[in-house]
Design an enzyme around this catalytic site. Sequence first.
Site, PDB file in Angstrom:
ATOM      1  N   ASP A  28     -22.655  -5.305   1.817  1.00  0.00           N
ATOM      2  CA  ASP A  28     -21.943  -6.519   2.236  1.00  0.00           C
ATOM      3  C   ASP A  28     -22.157  -6.840   3.704  1.00  0.00           C
ATOM      4  OD1 ASP A  28     -20.729  -7.143  -0.248  1.00  0.00           O
ATOM      5  OD2 ASP A  28     -19.397  -5.428   0.038  1.00  0.00           O
ATOM      6  N   ARG A 111      -8.032   0.313  10.390  1.00  0.00           N
ATOM      7  CA  ARG A 111      -8.442  -1.027  10.848  1.00  0.00           C
ATOM      8  C   ARG A 111      -8.122  -1.302  12.317  1.00  0.00           C
ATOM      9  NH1 ARG A 111     -12.167  -1.305   7.195  1.00  0.00           N
ATOM     10  NH2 ARG A 111     -11.504  -1.937   5.114  1.00  0.00           N
ATOM     11  N   ASP A 140      -6.658  -6.415   4.799  1.00  0.00           N
ATOM     12  CA  ASP A 140      -7.498  -5.973   5.907  1.00  0.00           C
ATOM     13  C   ASP A 140      -7.810  -7.091   6.905  1.00  0.00           C
ATOM     14  OD1 ASP A 140      -7.558  -3.306   5.227  1.00  0.00           O
ATOM     15  OD2 ASP A 140      -9.230  -3.577   3.833  1.00  0.00           O
ATOM     16  N   SER A 190     -14.658  -1.427  -4.957  1.00  0.00           N
ATOM     17  CA  SER A 190     -14.723  -1.617  -3.517  1.00  0.00           C
ATOM     18  C   SER A 190     -14.022  -0.424  -2.890  1.00  0.00           C
ATOM     19  CB  SER A 190     -14.018  -2.925  -3.149  1.00  0.00           C
ATOM     20  OG  SER A 190     -13.552  -2.854  -1.827  1.00  0.00           O
TER      21      SER A 190
HETATM   22  N1  ARG Z   1      -4.454  -1.787  -0.463  1.00  0.00           N
HETATM   23  C1  ARG Z   1      -4.840  -0.917   0.585  1.00  0.00           C
HETATM   24  C2  ARG Z   1      -4.407  -1.421   1.933  1.00  0.00           C
HETATM   25  O1  ARG Z   1      -4.113  -2.570   2.053  1.00  0.00           O
HETATM   26  C3  ARG Z   1      -6.288  -0.543   0.532  1.00  0.00           C
HETATM   27  C4  ARG Z   1      -7.301  -1.594   0.847  1.00  0.00           C
HETATM   28  C5  ARG Z   1      -8.647  -1.031   0.585  1.00  0.00           C
HETATM   29  N2  ARG Z   1      -9.738  -1.835   0.965  1.00  0.00           N
HETATM   30  C6  ARG Z   1     -10.919  -1.777   0.336  1.00  0.00           C
HETATM   31  N3  ARG Z   1     -11.876  -2.518   0.784  1.00  0.00           N
HETATM   32  N4  ARG Z   1     -11.114  -1.028  -0.699  1.00  0.00           N
HETATM   33  O2  ARG Z   1      -4.344  -0.684   2.874  1.00  0.00           O
END
Ligand code: ARG
Length: 430
Positions: A28, A111, A140, A190
């Site tokens: 990506d 993040r 994210d 993912s």
């Molecule tokens: N739902 C989780 C969070 O908001 C995990 C997000 C995971 N992201 C991914 N690209 N798989 O922290």
Amino acid sequence: MDLIEKIHNKTEYRKHKKVVLAYSGGLDTSILLTLLQDLGLQVATVTVDLGQKEYREQGMAEARQKALKLGAIDATVIDGKEEFAQDYVTPAVHANCLYQGTYPCSTALGRPLIAKYLVQEAEKTGAGAVVHGSTGKGNDYLRFEVSVKALAPQLEVLAPVRDWQLNREEELEYAVEKGIPVPIKKTGYSVDANLWGRSVCGGSIEIEDQEVPTDALDWVKPLDATPDAAQVLTLTFDAGTLAGAELDGTKMLHSGAALIEALNRVVGNHGIGIIDQIEDRVIGLKSREYYECPAALAVIAAHADLEKTCLPKELNQLKMTMDQKFAEYAYGALWHSPVMDATRAFMDATQANVNGWVKLKLFKGGMHVIARKAPDGLYQRVHATYGRNSTFDQRQSAGFGALYALSTTTARHPHWMTQKNQEATVHATA
Ligand code: ARG
């Protein structure tokens, strides 16, 4: 319509001559790297190792080479593991951080640190914007947005996957066209991983009434493959911070980030660490999420147990509420916000006496605290014992019991006292 054509008229990004891209080395972000150049932008990449297994296997140098080959004007790789362990994971342990009581916020904690490095690079290269590969559906993009704005309000945060609504098919076509290597094995998941956990979403995980297939697992062994003998893991804390570990009495010779990585292996080996849940995203959207967080769950279970020994009752009670707020803020993209500073200051004020060890028994997907010892803990066996020679004189409790019952008695039987008094007066005057 092919991707180049589709984005050609998306001119709003063009005002930035130079941008910094959060680059993982995967498909990506490789696509984003070349697409942004197709728009005429210069792209510097930042690749951050927060303990992803992929980087351990291939090395960060490979991601850097790949970025340069794909035309990046600069490709910075950063080993952020120790900073992540110290400044993000450790405060989260102090706060027993579990969003909705279950998720250790592994992705959520990573993040804001990545955002910090992006800002540094933007300042170094004079870029006007930072770019990330998150969609507009998860949380994210909010974590990037809020963190970058908190640190450098002049920077714009670009999210092409969200803004251009890229889809899988056109991405793959484009990748082939541009000679970007496409992974052969595609699970459709993912994945985001760092020291503190591995988040898996998408694909068959979205089907909430079906068990997640074992191909989603990487860190946690399926139960039919776990050892037939239990192991005892002893975790030691110094002022609330993980300071060491023993496995069946043998010291694990790691510290910092490496210790967390080792714990992921030890605990995951027993089939422990899976979290499968319906989760409330920041915007209120519900999603089925799947995580592997063996080390995080073990460390938090032990830390929370030790705190119960070390903190007085009222503080334990208040802390449960504050722990929950910490997790909400960490999850909710507010790491670099003032409310988190204040919450962290509270946590800092609670940890000085959280010293000692906790033993966890690991076996076939189950983990239980079996013993703990805190040298300056508040548990006093001589007071609490039901045996002889207790130092606590329980006769003191009689008066307290009567007073403590007063409120409930009055509420349940409002006239009882008055009646009793009247009867007493009648008796006295008779
Ligand atoms: N739902 C989780 C969070 O908001 C995990 C997000 C995971 N992201 C991914 N690209 N798989 O922290």
